[in-house]
Design an enzyme around this catalytic site. Sequence first.
Site, PDB file in Angstrom:
ATOM      1  N   CYS A  33       0.849  -1.416  -0.159  1.00  0.00           N
ATOM      2  CA  CYS A  33      -0.041   0.166  -0.208  1.00  0.00           C
ATOM      3  C   CYS A  33       1.480   1.250  -0.056  1.00  0.00           C
ATOM      4  O   CYS A  33       2.276   1.189   1.065  1.00  0.00           O
ATOM      5  CB  CYS A  33      -0.656   0.249   0.869  1.00  0.00           C
ATOM      6  SG  CYS A  33      -2.009   1.247   1.008  1.00  0.00           S
TER       7      CYS A  33
ATOM      8  N   ASP B 106       0.002  -6.076   0.122  1.00  0.00           N
ATOM      9  CA  ASP B 106      -1.119  -6.683  -0.597  1.00  0.00           C
ATOM     10  C   ASP B 106      -1.381  -7.640  -1.425  1.00  0.00           C
ATOM     11  O   ASP B 106      -0.226  -7.261  -1.551  1.00  0.00           O
ATOM     12  CB  ASP B 106      -1.274  -5.119  -1.081  1.00  0.00           C
ATOM     13  CG  ASP B 106      -2.324  -3.555  -0.537  1.00  0.00           C
ATOM     14  OD1 ASP B 106      -3.336  -4.686   0.495  1.00  0.00           O
ATOM     15  OD2 ASP B 106      -2.491  -2.741  -1.377  1.00  0.00           O
TER      16      ASP B 106
ATOM     17  N   GLU C 145       5.602 -14.118 -23.201  1.00  0.00           N
ATOM     18  CA  GLU C 145       6.549 -15.491 -22.587  1.00  0.00           C
ATOM     19  C   GLU C 145       6.205 -15.522 -20.874  1.00  0.00           C
ATOM     20  O   GLU C 145       6.264 -14.618 -20.377  1.00  0.00           O
ATOM     21  CB  GLU C 145       7.518 -15.306 -22.506  1.00  0.00           C
ATOM     22  CG  GLU C 145       8.549 -16.782 -22.546  1.00  0.00           C
ATOM     23  CD  GLU C 145       9.153 -16.774 -21.229  1.00  0.00           C
ATOM     24  OE1 GLU C 145       9.042 -18.501 -20.924  1.00  0.00           O
ATOM     25  OE2 GLU C 145       9.483 -15.536 -20.924  1.00  0.00           O
ATOM     26  N   LEU C 146       5.565 -17.001 -19.822  1.00  0.00           N
ATOM     27  CA  LEU C 146       5.662 -17.353 -18.898  1.00  0.00           C
ATOM     28  C   LEU C 146       6.588 -17.336 -18.047  1.00  0.00           C
ATOM     29  O   LEU C 146       6.336 -16.509 -16.801  1.00  0.00           O
ATOM     30  CB  LEU C 146       4.776 -18.605 -18.661  1.00  0.00           C
ATOM     31  CG  LEU C 146       3.532 -18.687 -19.394  1.00  0.00           C
ATOM     32  CD1 LEU C 146       2.721 -20.202 -19.239  1.00  0.00           C
ATOM     33  CD2 LEU C 146       2.471 -17.464 -19.025  1.00  0.00           C
TER      34      LEU C 146
ATOM     35  N   HIS D  15      -4.637  -1.093  -5.874  1.00  0.00           N
ATOM     36  CA  HIS D  15      -5.175  -1.684  -6.504  1.00  0.00           C
ATOM     37  C   HIS D  15      -5.595  -1.242  -8.146  1.00  0.00           C
ATOM     38  O   HIS D  15      -5.579  -2.090  -8.560  1.00  0.00           O
ATOM     39  CB  HIS D  15      -5.921  -2.359  -6.139  1.00  0.00           C
ATOM     40  CG  HIS D  15      -6.026  -2.567  -4.622  1.00  0.00           C
ATOM     41  ND1 HIS D  15      -7.184  -2.867  -3.278  1.00  0.00           N
ATOM     42  CD2 HIS D  15      -5.067  -2.940  -3.645  1.00  0.00           C
ATOM     43  CE1 HIS D  15      -6.686  -3.207  -2.413  1.00  0.00           C
ATOM     44  NE2 HIS D  15      -5.021  -3.599  -2.439  1.00  0.00           N
ATOM     45  N   GLU D  16      -6.121  -0.588  -8.233  1.00  0.00           N
ATOM     46  CA  GLU D  16      -6.931   0.097  -9.250  1.00  0.00           C
ATOM     47  C   GLU D  16      -5.626   0.110 -10.855  1.00  0.00           C
ATOM     48  O   GLU D  16      -5.862  -0.305 -11.323  1.00  0.00           O
ATOM     49  CB  GLU D  16      -8.030   1.683  -9.257  1.00  0.00           C
ATOM     50  CG  GLU D  16      -8.649   0.840  -8.612  1.00  0.00           C
ATOM     51  CD  GLU D  16      -8.319   1.812  -7.066  1.00  0.00           C
ATOM     52  OE1 GLU D  16      -9.777   1.557  -5.735  1.00  0.00           O
ATOM     53  OE2 GLU D  16      -7.382   1.599  -6.193  1.00  0.00           O
TER      54      GLU D  16
END
Length: 126
Positions: A34, A41, A57-58, A75-76
């Site tokens: 935060c 968070d 690519e993972l 968060h947004e």
Amino acid sequence: MADKHSDILETFENQYPGREYEINISCPEFTCVCPKTGQPDFAMINIKYVPDMLCIELKSLKLYMFSYRDEGAFHEHVTNKILDDIVDACKPIRAEVTGDFNVRGGIKTVVKANYFMDENSEAGFK
């Protein structure tokens, strides 16, 4: 947020560029902090996209997600930043990022951001 995040994402060539198919990726261990309190968070980040010419690519996505670990982000903002970086990296036909953040202080947040490319090849965000 700094561009350091988007520099981590790598792509590879989609071997089925004429076929529309959806890729769903879940990142259940996403963390950031935060920016107001410095408290951690935790979230489940879900990414859905329909690739065009490139796929994410993972392993690079994993490192990208870890790059937020000690960074302050609302968060947004972080949900929309992830969508922006996915779109910039692979230029999908459609994409959606959902940030499902754990309860903290009695409040739960779910943020959903969408991107689409219309028939006229004009990209947009919903």
